[in-house]
Design an enzyme around this catalytic site. Structure first.
Site, PDB file in Angstrom:
ATOM      1  N   ASP A  12      18.185  19.755 -31.203  1.00  0.00           N
ATOM      2  CA  ASP A  12      18.084  18.452 -30.548  1.00  0.00           C
ATOM      3  C   ASP A  12      16.659  17.958 -30.739  1.00  0.00           C
ATOM      4  O   ASP A  12      15.711  18.575 -30.240  1.00  0.00           O
ATOM      5  CB  ASP A  12      18.390  18.573 -29.054  1.00  0.00           C
ATOM      6  CG  ASP A  12      19.819  19.015 -28.781  1.00  0.00           C
ATOM      7  OD1 ASP A  12      20.690  18.723 -29.627  1.00  0.00           O
ATOM      8  OD2 ASP A  12      20.061  19.636 -27.743  1.00  0.00           O
ATOM      9  N   ASP A  96      30.984  13.409 -27.032  1.00  0.00           N
ATOM     10  CA  ASP A  96      30.329  13.831 -25.797  1.00  0.00           C
ATOM     11  C   ASP A  96      31.290  13.508 -24.653  1.00  0.00           C
ATOM     12  O   ASP A  96      31.447  12.349 -24.262  1.00  0.00           O
ATOM     13  CB  ASP A  96      29.011  13.089 -25.588  1.00  0.00           C
ATOM     14  CG  ASP A  96      27.947  13.510 -26.597  1.00  0.00           C
ATOM     15  OD1 ASP A  96      28.086  14.594 -27.180  1.00  0.00           O
ATOM     16  OD2 ASP A  96      26.986  12.748 -26.793  1.00  0.00           O
TER      17      ASP A  96
END
Length: 221
Positions: A12, A96
């Site tokens: 990330d 997500d």
């Protein structure tokens, strides 16, 4: 023949550094992406996933400006255009998803979020994944926003529900905290397991994960 299980570290990235938080918030520095990528290559990672975790919420273009700011949620036909041009084997759709909240109700109880989990769309996550498959997506990266960064284990219920809905491979993401968390994700229906914090901070090695998967009877690369 079933595919060998893949183990995928997730990087990330925010402002050129690898970061990690809980539910994509309270980010802390985890290192240089190039150095970490090289280390994971040495450890035997099957793939690497790079996610620019603040591009959408900050209203800027994502890394390298390779991907346009028109997302698949806003333009589903984008999936078909990519699959037609490059083949569905290169198209991984990131979903997500979280358990629904508020007044809106989805059929499955799981809804799609955007902007790093900050925006609830009200779209049923399982319906969206199936539609994406029909449009040409070749794989689903299923990230549980409820479990993300908690290190309490993968959302097995969500994985199993997604497995019943789509035929394409699923990458399970969100919640890994120990070696024992990985085999149940595969049993629930995932084809690959993705993790970040446990790898970045040395709690678990890729070799340990692969060993646990082999001990559970799964073929690994």
């Amino acid at each position: 023949m079933s595919l060998a299980v893949r183990v995928i570290p997730c990087l990330d990235v925010d402002a050129g550094r690898v970061v990690k938080g809980v539910h994509f918030e309270h980010l802390r520095d985890a290192g240089d992406p190039v150095e970490l990528a090289a280390e994971y290559y040495r450890q035997g990672a099957d793939e690497l996933t790079f996610l620019d975790v603040t591009a959408s919420s900050s209203g800027r273009a994502t890394m390298l400006d390779v991907v346009t700011r028109t997302a698949a949620i806003a333009d589903p036909a984008l999936i078909s255009r990519i699959a037609d041009r490059f083949g569905n084997q290169v198209l991984v759709l990131s979903v997500d998803a979280r358990r629904e909240r508020g007044e809106r109700h989805t059929v499955s109880g799981f809804e799609v979020t955007t902007m790093g989990g900050r925006h609830a769309t009200g779209i049923d996550a399982l319906w969206w994944a199936k539609r994406a498959q029909d449009l040409g997506a070749g794989e689903i990266l299923l990230n549980s926003m409820d479990a993300d960064g908690t290190e309490q284990g993968f959302d097995l219920e969500m994985i199993a529900a997604m497995r019943r809905r789509v035929d394409i491979p699923i990458i399970a993401s969100g919640g890994a905290g120990r070696v024992e968390d990985f085999p149940p994700a595969i049993k629930a229906g995932a084809n690959a397991v993705l993790a970040a914090s446990v790898f970045h901070f040395g709690k678990v090695s890729i070799a340990e994960v692969k060993g646990a998967l082999q001990d559970a009877g799964y073929e690994v690369r």
